[in-house]
Motif scaffolding. Sequence first.
Motif, PDB file in Angstrom:
ATOM      1  N   THR A 110       5.226   8.122 -21.063  1.00  0.00           N
ATOM      2  CA  THR A 110       5.237   7.345 -22.316  1.00  0.00           C
ATOM      3  C   THR A 110       4.512   6.014 -22.112  1.00  0.00           C
ATOM      4  OG1 THR A 110       7.492   8.148 -22.422  1.00  0.00           O
ATOM      5  CG2 THR A 110       6.788   6.816 -24.247  1.00  0.00           C
ATOM      6  N   LYS A 111       4.747   5.392 -20.963  1.00  0.00           N
ATOM      7  CA  LYS A 111       4.080   4.106 -20.694  1.00  0.00           C
ATOM      8  C   LYS A 111       2.559   4.286 -20.662  1.00  0.00           C
ATOM      9  CE  LYS A 111       3.581   0.355 -17.306  1.00  0.00           C
ATOM     10  NZ  LYS A 111       2.153   0.477 -16.981  1.00  0.00           N
ATOM     11  N   GLN A 112       2.092   5.356 -20.008  1.00  0.00           N
ATOM     12  CA  GLN A 112       0.636   5.551 -19.908  1.00  0.00           C
ATOM     13  C   GLN A 112       0.026   5.772 -21.289  1.00  0.00           C
ATOM     14  OE1 GLN A 112      -0.830   4.860 -16.957  1.00  0.00           O
ATOM     15  NE2 GLN A 112       1.291   4.467 -16.381  1.00  0.00           N
ATOM     16  N   ASN A 149      -3.064  -7.338   3.889  1.00  0.00           N
ATOM     17  CA  ASN A 149      -1.977  -7.319   2.895  1.00  0.00           C
ATOM     18  C   ASN A 149      -1.907  -6.042   2.078  1.00  0.00           C
ATOM     19  OD1 ASN A 149      -0.573  -9.736   3.279  1.00  0.00           O
ATOM     20  ND2 ASN A 149      -2.278 -10.866   2.332  1.00  0.00           N
ATOM     21  N   ILE A 150      -2.258  -4.914   2.705  1.00  0.00           N
ATOM     22  CA  ILE A 150      -2.141  -3.627   2.008  1.00  0.00           C
ATOM     23  C   ILE A 150      -0.924  -2.884   2.561  1.00  0.00           C
ATOM     24  CG2 ILE A 150      -3.288  -1.460   1.386  1.00  0.00           C
ATOM     25  CD1 ILE A 150      -5.971  -2.795   2.088  1.00  0.00           C
ATOM     26  N   PRO A 151       0.138  -2.756   1.738  1.00  0.00           N
ATOM     27  CA  PRO A 151       1.297  -2.002   2.222  1.00  0.00           C
ATOM     28  C   PRO A 151       0.973  -0.508   2.276  1.00  0.00           C
ATOM     29  CG  PRO A 151       1.772  -3.166   0.143  1.00  0.00           C
ATOM     30  CD  PRO A 151       0.302  -3.218   0.361  1.00  0.00           C
ATOM     31  N   CYS A 203       5.843   2.508  -1.763  1.00  0.00           N
ATOM     32  CA  CYS A 203       6.147   2.524  -3.194  1.00  0.00           C
ATOM     33  C   CYS A 203       6.153   3.933  -3.774  1.00  0.00           C
ATOM     34  CB  CYS A 203       5.137   1.681  -3.968  1.00  0.00           C
ATOM     35  SG  CYS A 203       5.280  -0.084  -3.640  1.00  0.00           S
ATOM     36  N   HIS A 204       5.198   4.769  -3.325  1.00  0.00           N
ATOM     37  CA  HIS A 204       5.053   6.096  -3.941  1.00  0.00           C
ATOM     38  C   HIS A 204       5.955   7.152  -3.305  1.00  0.00           C
ATOM     39  CE1 HIS A 204       1.814   5.059  -6.744  1.00  0.00           C
ATOM     40  NE2 HIS A 204       1.357   4.257  -5.799  1.00  0.00           N
ATOM     41  N   GLY A 205       6.779   6.746  -2.314  1.00  0.00           N
ATOM     42  CA  GLY A 205       7.762   7.662  -1.740  1.00  0.00           C
ATOM     43  C   GLY A 205       7.192   8.546  -0.645  1.00  0.00           C
ATOM     44  N   THR A 251       8.638   4.224 -12.253  1.00  0.00           N
ATOM     45  CA  THR A 251       7.652   3.161 -12.037  1.00  0.00           C
ATOM     46  C   THR A 251       6.525   3.590 -11.119  1.00  0.00           C
ATOM     47  OG1 THR A 251       9.465   1.612 -12.252  1.00  0.00           O
ATOM     48  CG2 THR A 251       7.425   0.727 -11.381  1.00  0.00           C
ATOM     49  N   PHE A 252       6.864   4.325 -10.054  1.00  0.00           N
ATOM     50  CA  PHE A 252       5.872   4.686  -9.040  1.00  0.00           C
ATOM     51  C   PHE A 252       5.535   6.171  -9.152  1.00  0.00           C
ATOM     52  CE2 PHE A 252       8.612   1.247  -7.425  1.00  0.00           C
ATOM     53  CZ  PHE A 252       7.659   0.231  -7.399  1.00  0.00           C
ATOM     54  N   PRO A 253       4.392   6.503  -9.732  1.00  0.00           N
ATOM     55  CA  PRO A 253       4.084   7.916 -10.004  1.00  0.00           C
ATOM     56  C   PRO A 253       3.755   8.688  -8.732  1.00  0.00           C
ATOM     57  CG  PRO A 253       2.186   6.530 -10.505  1.00  0.00           C
ATOM     58  CD  PRO A 253       3.317   5.602 -10.161  1.00  0.00           C
ATOM     59  N   ASN A 306      -2.975  -1.949 -16.053  1.00  0.00           N
ATOM     60  CA  ASN A 306      -1.712  -1.754 -16.757  1.00  0.00           C
ATOM     61  C   ASN A 306      -0.490  -1.836 -15.866  1.00  0.00           C
ATOM     62  OD1 ASN A 306      -2.362   0.582 -15.393  1.00  0.00           O
ATOM     63  ND2 ASN A 306      -1.398   1.920 -16.876  1.00  0.00           N
ATOM     64  N   ASP A 307      -0.664  -2.171 -14.575  1.00  0.00           N
ATOM     65  CA  ASP A 307       0.549  -2.234 -13.755  1.00  0.00           C
ATOM     66  C   ASP A 307       1.018  -3.672 -13.614  1.00  0.00           C
ATOM     67  OD1 ASP A 307      -1.777  -2.560 -12.135  1.00  0.00           O
ATOM     68  OD2 ASP A 307      -0.509  -2.437 -10.367  1.00  0.00           O
ATOM     69  N   GLN A 308       2.352  -3.762 -13.616  1.00  0.00           N
ATOM     70  CA  GLN A 308       2.980  -5.082 -13.572  1.00  0.00           C
ATOM     71  C   GLN A 308       2.554  -5.829 -12.318  1.00  0.00           C
ATOM     72  OE1 GLN A 308       7.175  -4.656 -13.811  1.00  0.00           O
ATOM     73  NE2 GLN A 308       7.379  -6.521 -14.992  1.00  0.00           N
ATOM     74  N   LEU A 343      -0.145  -5.062  -8.840  1.00  0.00           N
ATOM     75  CA  LEU A 343       0.073  -4.538  -7.486  1.00  0.00           C
ATOM     76  C   LEU A 343      -1.054  -3.606  -7.096  1.00  0.00           C
ATOM     77  CD1 LEU A 343       3.838  -3.465  -7.759  1.00  0.00           C
ATOM     78  CD2 LEU A 343       2.915  -5.439  -6.519  1.00  0.00           C
ATOM     79  N   MET A 344      -1.323  -2.632  -7.974  1.00  0.00           N
ATOM     80  CA  MET A 344      -2.346  -1.635  -7.658  1.00  0.00           C
ATOM     81  C   MET A 344      -3.747  -2.230  -7.724  1.00  0.00           C
ATOM     82  SD  MET A 344      -1.417   1.156  -6.432  1.00  0.00           S
ATOM     83  CE  MET A 344      -3.110   1.668  -6.332  1.00  0.00           C
ATOM     84  N   GLY A 345      -3.951  -3.189  -8.582  1.00  0.00           N
ATOM     85  CA  GLY A 345      -5.260  -3.839  -8.676  1.00  0.00           C
ATOM     86  C   GLY A 345      -5.606  -4.502  -7.354  1.00  0.00           C
TER      87      GLY A 345
HETATM   88  C1  HEC Z   1       3.768  -2.272  -4.138  1.00  0.00           C
HETATM   89  C2  HEC Z   1       3.902  -0.925  -4.668  1.00  0.00           C
HETATM   90  C3  HEC Z   1       2.697  -0.002  -4.554  1.00  0.00           C
HETATM   91  C4  HEC Z   1       2.022   0.329  -3.396  1.00  0.00           C
HETATM   92  C5  HEC Z   1       2.254  -0.168  -1.965  1.00  0.00           C
HETATM   93  C6  HEC Z   1       1.031   1.311  -3.791  1.00  0.00           C
HETATM   94  N1  HEC Z   1       1.108   1.569  -5.136  1.00  0.00           N
HETATM   95 FE1  HEC Z   1      -0.042   2.847  -6.214  1.00  0.00          FE
HETATM   96  N2  HEC Z   1       0.978   2.419  -7.914  1.00  0.00           N
HETATM   97  C7  HEC Z   1       1.984   1.476  -8.011  1.00  0.00           C
HETATM   98  C8  HEC Z   1       2.442   1.413  -9.388  1.00  0.00           C
HETATM   99  C9  HEC Z   1       3.539   0.514  -9.936  1.00  0.00           C
HETATM  100  C10 HEC Z   1       1.667   2.364 -10.129  1.00  0.00           C
HETATM  101  C11 HEC Z   1       1.777   2.693 -11.620  1.00  0.00           C
HETATM  102  C12 HEC Z   1       1.125   1.646 -12.455  1.00  0.00           C
HETATM  103  C13 HEC Z   1       1.236   1.975 -13.943  1.00  0.00           C
HETATM  104  O1  HEC Z   1       2.252   1.666 -14.531  1.00  0.00           O
HETATM  105  O2  HEC Z   1       0.317   2.597 -14.465  1.00  0.00           O
HETATM  106  C14 HEC Z   1       0.769   2.973  -9.155  1.00  0.00           C
HETATM  107  C15 HEC Z   1      -0.150   3.963  -9.481  1.00  0.00           C
HETATM  108  C16 HEC Z   1      -1.055   4.514  -8.591  1.00  0.00           C
HETATM  109  C17 HEC Z   1      -2.040   5.517  -8.935  1.00  0.00           C
HETATM  110  C18 HEC Z   1      -2.249   6.170 -10.297  1.00  0.00           C
HETATM  111  C19 HEC Z   1      -1.498   7.473 -10.391  1.00  0.00           C
HETATM  112  C20 HEC Z   1      -1.672   8.179 -11.710  1.00  0.00           C
HETATM  113  O3  HEC Z   1      -0.989   9.186 -11.939  1.00  0.00           O
HETATM  114  O4  HEC Z   1      -2.491   7.754 -12.523  1.00  0.00           O
HETATM  115  C21 HEC Z   1      -2.765   5.771  -7.806  1.00  0.00           C
HETATM  116  C22 HEC Z   1      -3.928   6.729  -7.644  1.00  0.00           C
HETATM  117  C23 HEC Z   1      -2.205   4.947  -6.744  1.00  0.00           C
HETATM  118  N3  HEC Z   1      -1.171   4.190  -7.244  1.00  0.00           N
HETATM  119  C24 HEC Z   1      -2.633   4.973  -5.425  1.00  0.00           C
HETATM  120  C25 HEC Z   1      -2.077   4.231  -4.396  1.00  0.00           C
HETATM  121  C26 HEC Z   1      -2.548   4.281  -3.023  1.00  0.00           C
HETATM  122  C27 HEC Z   1      -3.660   5.168  -2.510  1.00  0.00           C
HETATM  123  C28 HEC Z   1      -1.779   3.402  -2.309  1.00  0.00           C
HETATM  124  C29 HEC Z   1      -1.886   3.023  -0.848  1.00  0.00           C
HETATM  125  C30 HEC Z   1      -3.202   2.557  -0.395  1.00  0.00           C
HETATM  126  C31 HEC Z   1      -0.827   2.812  -3.250  1.00  0.00           C
HETATM  127  N4  HEC Z   1      -1.042   3.355  -4.498  1.00  0.00           N
HETATM  128  C32 HEC Z   1       0.137   1.878  -2.903  1.00  0.00           C
HETATM  129  C33 HEC Z   1       2.519   0.726  -6.969  1.00  0.00           C
HETATM  130  C34 HEC Z   1       2.119   0.775  -5.635  1.00  0.00           C
END
Ligand code: HEC
Length: 211
Positions: free
Chosen positions: A69-71, A137-139, A144-146, A155-157, A181-183, A186-188
């Motif tokens: 729904t958020k997307q 600073n890249i976790p 986050c994504h499990g 929150t974390f897809p 669109n992420d709070q 973080l992802m940016g």
């Molecule tokens: C600090 C928490 C955090 C970390 C660490 C993180 N993510 Fe995310 N990620 C998010 C969040 C929150 C979203 C959803 C944002 C939104 O609401 O659209 C997301 C969304 C994404 C999506 C979009 C998925 C979709 O279905 O559109 C991708 C791809 C992604 N992350 C890749 C990564 C990768 C690769 C890494 C590691 C290098 C990473 N993320 C690390 C928080 C994180």
Amino acid sequence: MKISRWALVCILSGAFTEPAFAVDPQQIFSQGGPNPGVIACSTCHGADGLGMPAAGFPRLAGLPADYLTKQISDFRSGTRGNPIMQPIAQALSEDDSKALAVMLAKMPSPAVKPVTRAHAAKGPGEILALRGAWDRNIPECVACHGPSGIGVGATFPPLSGQSAQYLKSQLNTWRQQTRKNDQDDLMGHIARSLTDTEVEAVSQYFADLSK
Ligand code: HEC
Ligand code: HEC
């Protein structure tokens, strides 16, 4: 007479206990909505909702309802820019989008290989996924994504179960800031800190977990 009055009462009370959604999400999913702008989701996202990897169309099946729904609302507002999904999201009513999200969340997800954090990470994709790059600073993505990138809450897809093409395209939309669109961005921040090689490698890594 009495029986037919009872039947009437039953029908009427039935009408009041109907679910809040008047639309049939299954019909919108496979045939499109009454508004011609609502193209059947299955055309691009597949009849099973698992997406079309070669075309970069993502899986929707099994994603959390609130994330979906958020997307859709982010496409509508433009904080997530995409020329294909924006007009579709704008043509969907709030109720349609909620009903679709609830239905999609119940559709079966693809199987994913279990990988724990203790696993000895090899190669740039797996190292980023399981260890991150803290000097920049890249976790680690799994923080986050499990585990195995299966997603955490709404929150974390999930990342596993999506194709490498789609994951890569999303990381690039954050780098180009068409997706913002992420709070707290973080992802940016993460996407902009990755090199092209890392974007490729980490996208392939998560895609391979569902093969
Ligand atoms: C600090 C928490 C955090 C970390 C660490 C993180 N993510 Fe995310 N990620 C998010 C969040 C929150 C979203 C959803 C944002 C939104 O609401 O659209 C997301 C969304 C994404 C999506 C979009 C998925 C979709 O279905 O559109 C991708 C791809 C992604 N992350 C890749 C990564 C990768 C690769 C890494 C590691 C290098 C990473 N993320 C690390 C928080 C994180
Ligand atoms: C013509 C092809 C097409 C149709 C039809 C379509 N989509 Fe999409 N959808 C896409 C594309 C392409 C993307 C990836 C957009 C991007 O790169 O941000 C997407 C992404 C999405 C996402 C984001 C998934 C994620 O993991 O973040 C949702 C939610 C979504 N679509 C829902 C729907 C729904 C609901 C319908 C039916 C009403 C639908 N789509 C119909 C092409 C389509």
